[in-house]
Design a protein around this motif. Structure first.
Motif, mmCIF file in Angstrom:
data_model
loop_
_atom_site.group_PDB
_atom_site.id
_atom_site.type_symbol
_atom_site.label_atom_id
_atom_site.label_comp_id
_atom_site.label_asym_id
_atom_site.label_seq_id
_atom_site.Cartn_x
_atom_site.Cartn_y
_atom_site.Cartn_z
ATOM 1 N N TYR A 98 1.126 -1.521 0.068
ATOM 2 C CA TYR A 98 0.080 -0.311 0.385
ATOM 3 C C TYR A 98 0.902 1.423 -0.429
ATOM 4 N N ARG A 99 1.687 0.953 0.560
ATOM 5 C CA ARG A 99 2.978 1.966 1.062
ATOM 6 C C ARG A 99 3.316 2.175 -1.244
ATOM 7 N N PHE A 100 4.154 1.700 -1.280
ATOM 8 C CA PHE A 100 4.694 2.081 -2.760
ATOM 9 C C PHE A 100 3.558 2.361 -3.596
ATOM 10 N N LEU A 101 2.802 1.091 -3.561
ATOM 11 C CA LEU A 101 1.616 1.820 -4.397
ATOM 12 C C LEU A 101 0.945 3.498 -4.225
ATOM 13 N N TRP A 102 0.475 4.049 -2.525
ATOM 14 C CA TRP A 102 0.621 4.703 -2.178
ATOM 15 C C TRP A 102 1.428 6.585 -2.587
ATOM 16 N N GLN A 103 2.891 5.865 -2.886
ATOM 17 C CA GLN A 103 3.832 6.525 -3.119
ATOM 18 C C GLN A 103 4.307 6.637 -4.817
ATOM 19 N N PHE A 108 -1.749 9.111 -7.619
ATOM 20 C CA PHE A 108 -2.913 10.388 -8.293
ATOM 21 C C PHE A 108 -3.579 10.571 -9.038
ATOM 22 N N PRO A 109 -2.482 10.899 -10.247
ATOM 23 C CA PRO A 109 -3.184 10.715 -11.401
ATOM 24 C C PRO A 109 -4.573 10.145 -12.399
ATOM 25 N N ALA A 110 -3.713 8.919 -11.417
ATOM 26 C CA ALA A 110 -5.112 7.792 -11.764
ATOM 27 C C ALA A 110 -5.940 8.196 -11.136
ATOM 28 N N ILE A 111 -6.896 8.008 -9.744
ATOM 29 C CA ILE A 111 -7.279 9.022 -8.950
ATOM 30 C C ILE A 111 -8.527 10.530 -9.379
ATOM 31 N N VAL A 112 -7.180 10.910 -9.905
ATOM 32 C CA VAL A 112 -7.661 12.482 -10.648
ATOM 33 C C VAL A 112 -8.676 11.843 -12.311
ATOM 34 N N ASN A 113 -8.042 10.796 -12.901
ATOM 35 C CA ASN A 113 -8.864 10.596 -14.187
ATOM 36 C C ASN A 113 -9.795 9.964 -14.415
ATOM 37 N N THR A 114 -10.304 9.121 -13.083
ATOM 38 C CA THR A 114 -10.938 8.552 -12.571
ATOM 39 C C THR A 114 -12.580 9.351 -11.959
ATOM 40 N N VAL A 115 -11.479 10.567 -11.381
ATOM 41 C CA VAL A 115 -12.708 12.120 -10.890
ATOM 42 C C VAL A 115 -13.019 12.251 -11.999
ATOM 43 N N ILE A 116 -12.297 12.262 -13.365
ATOM 44 C CA ILE A 116 -12.846 13.644 -14.526
ATOM 45 C C ILE A 116 -13.471 12.778 -15.494
ATOM 46 N N LEU A 117 -13.596 11.797 -15.461
ATOM 47 C CA LEU A 117 -13.980 10.611 -16.585
ATOM 48 C C LEU A 117 -14.873 10.714 -15.568
ATOM 49 N N ILE A 118 -15.693 9.782 -14.792
ATOM 50 C CA ILE A 118 -17.034 9.386 -13.960
ATOM 51 C C ILE A 118 -18.451 10.919 -14.308
ATOM 52 N N ILE A 303 1.493 -5.842 -4.977
ATOM 53 C CA ILE A 303 1.217 -4.828 -5.452
ATOM 54 C C ILE A 303 -0.458 -4.541 -6.153
ATOM 55 N N ALA A 304 -0.718 -4.369 -6.404
ATOM 56 C CA ALA A 304 -1.920 -5.141 -7.725
ATOM 57 C C ALA A 304 -3.020 -5.235 -7.254
ATOM 58 N N SER A 305 -3.249 -6.448 -5.730
ATOM 59 C CA SER A 305 -3.985 -6.518 -4.990
ATOM 60 C C SER A 305 -4.077 -5.388 -4.055
#
Length: 334
Positions: A98-103, A108-118, A303-305
């Motif tokens: 989780y720490r590796f994924l957070w860093q 964060f661009p993926a989160i932003v793209n998800t929000v923009i898309l939705i 990391i994918a999990s």
């Protein structure tokens, strides 16, 4: 007079009064088995809830295992080191994945793209769906055929619609839009190269607009015509009818559209994989595609999990938030 059971110790089993009504008179001496059956509660009258639970247990158990086992395995893999490229690297990792994924710079661009898309798809589908519902609510020639054509894109598989838009409509050389630009003496646009997010929004809006239209159109059918006629008699204009009668009536249906589309759009993958593959760079990488790229492109199951668990948490937070909004809306309407 009543009928008597044979024997000297017999009691009357029933008797008929002067009005022709039958009265039972079963005693232990006359018929001990009958008396015991009347005194013992049956399965149906004893505890019906227990038997209903036992009958539902197999189906509920299968459904429970169907949901819990994959979720439990995903949580387990997210807490260990599991790389397909380096099998020797194993053991308990704790929150390291989780720490590796957070860093990760793509998180964060993926989160932003998800929000923009939705957000973009929801805005387009709700607005156009409302306008189409109002339009199709009026009678005109060929309305049934037009309604069928309007909802047809919803039944096209996501991969097929993405391929059609990529190669037949938005292709910079052979696409219909390119030919239209050439006919107008304009330079064709490389849609997926210059405007990748806009291209995805257009494709997803085309896919989900029929769903929003169908829900809103069905809700509009239940609008009280007498209320509308009364407003017309009072001199209300079409704009006033739309904003003060039609839109308030569509409030619940709009909430349903937003909730269902949001849950499904959180896991959009096929359109991105078919058209842009998350690019250029990470311009169209959403959370679902990020999990895929980590799990199948970098072969890091741990990391994918962890990304999958974060996606589940995000989906549940959004779902709970939307359900509460819907509940408050229903309470306010009541």
């Amino acid at each position: 007079p009543g009928r008597h059971a044979p024997g000297s110790q017999a009691r009357r089993l029933f008797e008929v009064d002067d009005n022709g009504i039958v009265h039972n008179d079963v005693s232990a001496a006359a018929c001990p088995h009958a008396a015991q059956s009347l005194m013992t509660p049956s399965i149906e009258t004893g505890n019906p809830g227990r038997w209903q639970t036992l009958l539902q247990a197999p189906a509920v158990g299968v459904l429970f295992l169907w949901m819990i086992v994959p979720l439990g395995m995903t949580i387990y893999f997210s807490l260990i080191r599991y790389s397909l490229l380096n099998p020797d690297l194993h053991g308990f990792a704790g929150l390291e994945n989780y720490r590796f994924l957070w860093q990760d710079p793509s998180f964060f661009p993926a989160i932003v793209n998800t929000v923009i898309l939705i957000g973009s798809v929801l805005f387009i589908t709700v607005v156009l769906g409302t306008l189409l519902a109002v339009l199709y609510e009026r009678r005109f020639f060929g309305r049934n055929a037009a309604t069928l054509l309007a909802i047809a894109p919803f039944f096209v598989m996501p991969t097929v619609s993405a391929v059609v838009w990529k190669n037949m409509i938005m292709h910079p050389v052979y696409g219909l839009l390119a030919r239209a630009f050439v006919a107008l003496d304009l330079t064709p646009i490389d849609w997926f190269g210059r405007f990748p997010m806009l291209s995805l929004v257009i494709i997803l809006s085309w896919e989900w607009l029929p769903f929003a239209f169908l829900i809103l159109y069905t809700s509009l059918k239940s609008l009280d015509r007498e209320q509308r006629e009364a407003a017309l008699i009072d001199g209300a204009r079409p704009a006033q009818l739309f904003f003060h009668i039609t839109l308030p009536h569509l409030k619940r249906a709009t909430g349903v559209v937003v909730m269902i589309e949001t849950i499904f759009l959180l896991s959009i993958f096929a359109e991105i994989y078919t058209t842009t593959s998350g690019g250029p760079g990470n311009a169209t990488t959403n959370l679902a595609y990020l999990v895929y790229s980590l799990g199948l492109q970098q072969f890091d199951v741990g990391i994918a999990s962890a990304g999958g668990i974060l996606a589940v948490i995000l989906a549940n937070v959004v779902a709970i938030f939307l359900v509460r909004i819907m509940a408050q809306s229903l309470k306010g309407a009541a």
